[in-house]
Design a protein around this motif. Structure first.
Motif, PDB file in Angstrom:
ATOM      1  N   PHE A  97      -7.033 -29.986 -20.783  1.00  0.00           N
ATOM      2  CA  PHE A  97      -5.731 -29.355 -20.789  1.00  0.00           C
ATOM      3  C   PHE A  97      -5.634 -28.147 -19.874  1.00  0.00           C
ATOM      4  O   PHE A  97      -4.554 -27.765 -19.463  1.00  0.00           O
ATOM      5  CB  PHE A  97      -5.344 -28.981 -22.220  1.00  0.00           C
ATOM      6  N   ARG A  98      -6.791 -27.543 -19.573  1.00  0.00           N
ATOM      7  CA  ARG A  98      -6.730 -26.408 -18.639  1.00  0.00           C
ATOM      8  C   ARG A  98      -6.279 -26.886 -17.262  1.00  0.00           C
ATOM      9  O   ARG A  98      -5.458 -26.256 -16.609  1.00  0.00           O
ATOM     10  CB  ARG A  98      -8.085 -25.733 -18.553  1.00  0.00           C
TER      11      ARG A  98
ATOM     12  N   LEU B 297      -5.197 -34.295 -23.448  1.00  0.00           N
ATOM     13  CA  LEU B 297      -5.297 -33.482 -24.657  1.00  0.00           C
ATOM     14  C   LEU B 297      -6.576 -33.784 -25.429  1.00  0.00           C
ATOM     15  O   LEU B 297      -7.145 -32.906 -26.085  1.00  0.00           O
ATOM     16  CB  LEU B 297      -4.068 -33.745 -25.536  1.00  0.00           C
ATOM     17  N   ILE B 298      -7.062 -35.018 -25.389  1.00  0.00           N
ATOM     18  CA  ILE B 298      -8.253 -35.360 -26.172  1.00  0.00           C
ATOM     19  C   ILE B 298      -9.517 -35.368 -25.313  1.00  0.00           C
ATOM     20  O   ILE B 298     -10.543 -35.893 -25.711  1.00  0.00           O
ATOM     21  CB  ILE B 298      -8.087 -36.718 -26.891  1.00  0.00           C
ATOM     22  N   LYS B 299      -9.432 -34.784 -24.101  1.00  0.00           N
ATOM     23  CA  LYS B 299     -10.632 -34.685 -23.264  1.00  0.00           C
ATOM     24  C   LYS B 299     -11.391 -33.401 -23.591  1.00  0.00           C
ATOM     25  O   LYS B 299     -10.789 -32.378 -23.904  1.00  0.00           O
ATOM     26  CB  LYS B 299     -10.237 -34.684 -21.786  1.00  0.00           C
ATOM     27  N   GLU B 300     -12.700 -33.473 -23.463  1.00  0.00           N
ATOM     28  CA  GLU B 300     -13.519 -32.299 -23.755  1.00  0.00           C
ATOM     29  C   GLU B 300     -13.202 -31.181 -22.768  1.00  0.00           C
ATOM     30  O   GLU B 300     -12.911 -31.421 -21.603  1.00  0.00           O
ATOM     31  CB  GLU B 300     -15.006 -32.660 -23.660  1.00  0.00           C
ATOM     32  N   ASP B 301     -13.248 -29.962 -23.302  1.00  0.00           N
ATOM     33  CA  ASP B 301     -12.940 -28.784 -22.500  1.00  0.00           C
ATOM     34  C   ASP B 301     -14.255 -28.187 -22.009  1.00  0.00           C
ATOM     35  O   ASP B 301     -15.037 -27.670 -22.801  1.00  0.00           O
ATOM     36  CB  ASP B 301     -12.179 -27.791 -23.389  1.00  0.00           C
ATOM     37  N   ILE B 302     -14.517 -28.307 -20.716  1.00  0.00           N
ATOM     38  CA  ILE B 302     -15.812 -27.880 -20.187  1.00  0.00           C
ATOM     39  C   ILE B 302     -15.661 -26.592 -19.393  1.00  0.00           C
ATOM     40  O   ILE B 302     -14.865 -26.524 -18.452  1.00  0.00           O
ATOM     41  CB  ILE B 302     -16.415 -28.972 -19.276  1.00  0.00           C
TER      42      ILE B 302
END
Lengths: 123, 319
Positions: free
Chosen positions: B226-227, B60-65
Motif C-alpha cells: 500500500f505504500r 492491500l493484502i501484500k506484505e509491507d517490506i
C-alpha cells in the motif's frame, strides 16, 4: 462577515489537509490486519537486481544537480515577484511595465550567461 | 460557520476522487490498449470495469517490506508527503458556478505552491530507500520537476496579467465576460503549460524518474504494497488536479451550453486533458535526460518569459 468568509475558506484547506493525512495513516494501520508479516534477512536486503548489494547508496552525487537547484531558486524568486506584479499591472501602467521589463531583461541576461558557460548542458 | 457540511464535502470529494482515480487507471489501460490494437483489461467484471478494484485489493493484502538499510522514519513519511498536497490542492477547484469549497483569492498561488511539495515526497522516498536505482530515479525526478516547475508557473502569469486576479473563479468569470476561452489569446502560454505539466506529472514521454527499462521503477523501487499504492495514487490525483487547473484557466472552467449543468462541462473538459496525457503516452517514446533538461531551460523558459513580455505590453497598451 468578510472575515468569517475568509476563515471558512481556510478551514476548508485545513480539512482537506487532514483528510489527506488521514487516508494513508488509516488505511496503512488497518491494512496491518490484512497483510502477512514474514520478514527475513534476504527479503529485507536492498534490491540490486538479485545480487548482493555493494556499498552504500547514499553517496555524493553529480554537481550538475546542485547547479540546477541554484538556477531554480533564482527563477523561483523571480516568479514570486512576477505574481503580485501581474495582478496589479492594470493599475501600474507603463511605469510598472518598464520596471518589470528591465527586471526580466537582467534575468534573461543571467540565463544567457549560464547558457554560454554551458551550465545548462546535462551529461 | 458550520463545520459539519465542510467535513462532509471533503469526505465525499475524497471518495469521488478515489473512484475517479480507479476509473482513470482503467481508462488509461483501455485507451492505450485500443491504440496498440489490444483490448486492455477485460477479465474482471464487464469491460474490465473491476480491474482497478482488484488491483487495489491485491496491494492491500501484500506484505509491507521496509528494507534494513532504509531510513525508516523518512521512508514511512515519504508517500504521505507525496499524497497530501495532491489532494489538498483540490480544495480550491470550483467544479461549477455553485459547487466549490475554498474560494481563495490567491487560488492560483495556493495551487502551484502546494503542488510543488510533491517533489519533496519523491526526494525523501528515493533518498531514504538507500537503493541505487531509487536514488538515481529521485535525483532525476527532482531535477526534472524543479526545472519544469518554472515554465509551468511562468506560463500562468500571462493569464493572471489578463484577468488581474489570482482567484480561480474570477478567472472563469473573466472568460465568461469576454466570451472567449483563454487558451486562444494565451496560446503560447497554453502550449508551454501543457508540455511542462507532462514533465511535472512525470508522465510519458517525460517519465524519466520511473524509466523502468533502466531504473527498475525509479524512486519507489523499494516500496511495496500500500505504500507504493500511495505514490501511484498521488501521481493520479495530481494528474486530475493539473487537468482541473488547465480546465479552469485555459478552457473556461464550467462554461458551456446551458442544456447541461456546469459540473458536466467541467468534467468533460477534464477528461479531455486526461485523455491527452494517455494519448501522448501511447504515441511518443521516452525522451533522453539531457534533451529533456536542455528543452526545459533553453526553449520553454525563454518562451514563457516572451509570453509574459508580449502579454504585459498588450495589456498596458490596451489600458
Amino acid at each position: 462577515m468578510e472575515l468569517d468568509l475568509y476563515f471558512s475558506n481556510y478551514t476548508y484547506v485545513i480539512i482537506f489537509v487532514l483528510f489527506g493525512v488521514a487516508l494513508p495513516v488509516v488505511s496503512l494501520t488497518f491494512g496491518r490486519l490484512l497483510r502477512p508479516k514474514n520478514p527475513y534477512d534476504d527479503k529485507l536486503s536492498t534490491y540490486e537486481s538479485g545480487i548482493k548489494p555493494t556499498g552504500e547508496a547514499q553517496i555524493r552525487f553529480h554537481v550538475a544537480y546542485y547547479i540546477v537547484a541554484i538556477e531554480f531558486i533564482i527563477f523561483d524568486i523571480e516568479t514570486v515577484f512576477l505574481y503580485p506584479w501581474a495582478v496589479s499591472l492594470g493599475q501600474l501602467g507603463w511605469v510598472g511595465l518598464n520596471a518589470m521589463l528591465i527586471f526580466i531583461l537582467i534575468l534573461a541576461l543571467g540565463l544567457g550567461y549560464s547558457w554560454k558557460k554551458r551550465v545548462l548542458e546535462w551529461n | 460557520m458550520e463545520l459539519m457540511p465542510m467535513v462532509l464535502y471533503a469526505g465525499v470529494l475524497l471518495q469521488l476522487i478515489l473512484a475517479g482515480v480507479a476509473a482513470a487507471i482503467l481508462f488509461e489501460r483501455k485507451v492505450i490498449g485500443y491504440m496498440q490494437l489490444r483490448t486492455g483489461p477485460n477479465r474482471h467484471g464487464p469491460w474490465g470495469i473491476l480491474q482497478t478494484v482488484a488491483d487495489v485489493l491485491k496491494l492491500l493484502i501484500k506484505e509491507d517490506i521496509i528494507p534494513h538499510a532504509a531510513d525508516r522514519k523518512v521512508f514511512v513519511l515519504a508517500p504521505i508527503i507525496a499524497f497530501v498536497p495532491s489532494f489538498a490542492i483540490l480544495a480550491t477547484v470550483s467544479w461549477s458556478e455553485n459547487l466549490y469549497a475554498a474560494d481563495l483569492n490567491i487560488g492560483v498561488l495556493y495551487f502551484i505552491g502546494l503542488s510543488s511539495v510533491t517533489t519533496l515526497g519523491v526526494l525523501m522516498g528515493g533518498w531514504s530507500s538507500n537503493n541505487k536505482y531509487a536514488l538515481l530515479g529521485s535525483m532525476r525526478g527532482v531535477a526534472q520537476m524543479i526545472s519544469y516547475e518554472i515554465p509551468l508557473v511562468l506560463s500562468i502569469v500571462g493569464v493572471v496579467i489578463l484577468v488581474g486576479s489570482l482567484n480561480l473563479r474570477d478567472i472563469v468569470f473573466f472568460q465568461e465576460s469576454i466570451g472567449l476561452w483563454l487558451f486562444i489569446p494565451q496560446f503560447l502560454g497554453f502550449v508551454v503549460y501543457m508540455i511542462s505539466a507532462i514533465a511535472e506529472l512525470n508522465r510519458s514521454p517525460f517519465d524519466l524518474p520511473e524509466a523502468e527499462s533502466e531504473l527498475v521503477s525509479g524512486y519507489h523501487t523499494e516500496y511495496s504494497g500500500f505504500r507504493m499504492a500511495f505514490f501511484m495514487l498521488a501521481e493520479y490525483v495530481y494528474a486530475i488536479a493539473i487537468s482541473a487547473l488547465a480546465t479552469t484557466i485555459f478552457f473556461g472552467g464550467w462554461l458551456g451550453p446551458d442544456f447541461l449543468p456546469g459540473e458536466f462541462w467541467f468534467l468533460l473538459k477534464m477528461c479531455f486533458f486526461m485523455f491527452v496525457w494517455f494519448w501522448l503516452r501511447a504515441t511518443l517514446p521516452r525522451a533522453r535526460v539531457d534533451h529533456l533538461m536542455n528543452f526545459g531551460w533553453k526553449v520553454l523558459i525563454p518562451l514563457a518569459l516572451l509570453n509574459i513580455v508580449i502579454t504585459s505590453i498588450i495589456k498596458v497598451w490596451m489600458g
